[in-house]
Design an enzyme around this catalytic site. Structure first.
Site, short mmCIF file in Angstrom:
data_model
loop_
_atom_site.label_atom_id
_atom_site.label_comp_id
_atom_site.label_asym_id
_atom_site.label_seq_id
_atom_site.Cartn_x
_atom_site.Cartn_y
_atom_site.Cartn_z
CG HIS A 16 -1.80 -1.15 1.45
ND1 HIS A 16 -3.13 -1.07 0.47
CD2 HIS A 16 -1.41 -2.71 1.51
CE1 HIS A 16 -4.21 -2.43 1.11
NE2 HIS A 16 -2.52 -3.37 1.05
CG ASP A 241 -1.46 -5.98 3.67
OD1 ASP A 241 -1.74 -5.49 3.52
OD2 ASP A 241 -2.36 -7.06 5.11
CB ALA A 257 -6.88 -2.75 9.84
C1 NCD Z 1 -4.36 -2.89 4.34
C2 NCD Z 1 -4.41 -1.46 4.68
O1 NCD Z 1 -4.17 -0.94 5.55
O2 NCD Z 1 -5.01 -0.54 3.77
N1 NCD Z 1 -4.51 -3.42 5.80
C3 NCD Z 1 -4.53 -4.28 6.87
O3 NCD Z 1 -4.55 -4.30 7.30
N2 NCD Z 1 -3.75 -5.44 5.99
C4 NCD Z 1 -5.56 -3.23 3.25
C5 NCD Z 1 -5.57 -4.42 3.84
O4 NCD Z 1 -4.58 -4.91 2.91
O5 NCD Z 1 -6.54 -4.97 4.10
ZN ZN Z 2 -3.16 -5.55 2.10
#
Ligand code: NCD
Ligand code: ZN
Length: 334
Positions: A16, A241, A257
């Site tokens: 991200h 992630d 999250a």
């Molecule tokens: C991710 C986010 O913050 O964009 N958060 C996470 O807890 N992994 C989204 C995701 O990949 O689930």
């Molecule tokens: Zn993610």
């Protein structure tokens, strides 16, 4: 002389990078660690059209010209075959399916994976990968991933020529299922799911910077993930992630999250694989199997790690990174 460890320059198949003023920091951090990164589309609003993919790609390259971003769009039931065609034409490599409300910025998601079934022939024709956040809405949080496996298996088995990635697997059940399904199915595994369990998040004091979706599970699940990562099975490859949220969005009454693991991604993996005497398996996990699955050439560059302990800063880019304040054995040379 400090010991060194040379690896192929790695890929990260789930990151991200966020948007606007946050993007440059996170994109540069990614470029420091990885050659190619698969960029998730859960911006506000999400990346859904070919124009949005092109604009986001341009913004990323402007911030980090050395990074090779692989673009994903949000795959939702209201897209058409012609939208998919346009998305492929601008170079997107994957569509990401978000079940409704299961994670950060997953509003207007699907209740069931079968809702995007009509788009799978177009995804397959354009050689686009279907990336799934594998959690079933409305189910108790620890059981959401396992509950998703039923529809995932049905859809993946019914479309054996379409490639599916079950993202950031967190349970032994998901590892088993991905291994059993056909060669069109693979999974990404994060660094933090190889290291932590739910105990690290809520077993003592609440540690919000370890809170992510899917939440880390039991030690037996972590064990299955480690086994898969070290196995040399090409169905399992790295996706960090890495999901940065600024401190005030994590340390509050309703925290987001996401774990910001990018600042320690490669160094942390080196530690995990080294501790498991699985050093020779890291190259494929982080710079081989993912590229193969996506049909991309393996990278020819290398990166050298040096055994030279360093302490992870308390804050990086305005975010508390994964393993903040802890000492890591390896660092990236140069
Ligand atoms: C991710 C986010 O913050 O964009 N958060 C996470 O807890 N992994 C989204 C995701 O990949 O689930
Ligand atoms: Zn993610």
């Amino acid at each position: 002389m400090n010991e060194t460890w040379t690896l192929p320059r790695a890929d990260d198949f789930h990151v991200h990078l966020r948007q606007d003023e946050d993007l440059p920091l996170y994109a540069r951090e990614a470029a420091r660690h990885f050659a190619r990164v698969l960029v998730m589309p859960n911006l506000v609003p999400p990346v859904r059209t070919s124009q949005e993919v092109s604009a986001y790609l341009e913004a990323i390259l402007c911030a980090a010209p050395d990074l090779h971003p692989l673009m994903a769009f949000k795959l939702s039931p209201d897209l058409t075959d012609s939208n998919i065609h346009e998305l492929a034409k601008v170079g997107a490599v994957a569509g990401k399916v978000y079940p409704e409300g299961v994670t950060t910025h997953s509003e207007n998601g699907v209740q069931d994976l079968r809702q995007i079934g009509h788009l799978l022939p177009a995804m397959e024709n354009h050689a686009l990968v279907v990336c799934c956040h594998g959690e079933k809405p409305g189910i108790f949080c620890l059981d959401r991933e396992e509950a998703f496996l039923e529809e995932f298996s049905e859809v993946a088995a019914a479309h054996p020529q379409t490639r599916f990635v079950l993202e950031h697997v967190s349970t032994a059940a998901a590892v088993r299922r991905v291994a059993e399904l056909g060669p069109n199915v693979a999974a990404t595994i994060t660094l933090h799911h190889l290291e932590i369990t739910l105990d690290d998040v809520i077993g003592g004091n609440l540690r919000p910077h370890l809170f992510c979706k899917p939440v880390a599970k039991r030690a037996s699940d972590r064990q299955a993930l480690r086994k898969a990562a070290f196995s040399g099975n090409p169905k399992f490859f790295f996706g960090s992630d890495s999901a940065p949220h600024r401190m005030d969005r994590k340390e509050c009454a309703s925290g987001c999250a996401g774990v910001y693991s990018m600042p320690v991604a490669l160094e942390g993996l080196a530690e995990v694989f080294d501790a498991a005497n699985a050093r020779e398996r890291l190259g494929h996990f982080v710079a081989g199997f993912g590229a193969d699955f996506y049909g991309l050439p393996r990278t020819t560059q290398t990166v050298t790690l040096i055994r030279d302990p360093w302490t992870v800063p308390a804050v990086v880019d305005g975010v508390v990174p994964y393993r903040a304040g802890e000492t890591l054995a390896w660092r990236i040379q140069g």
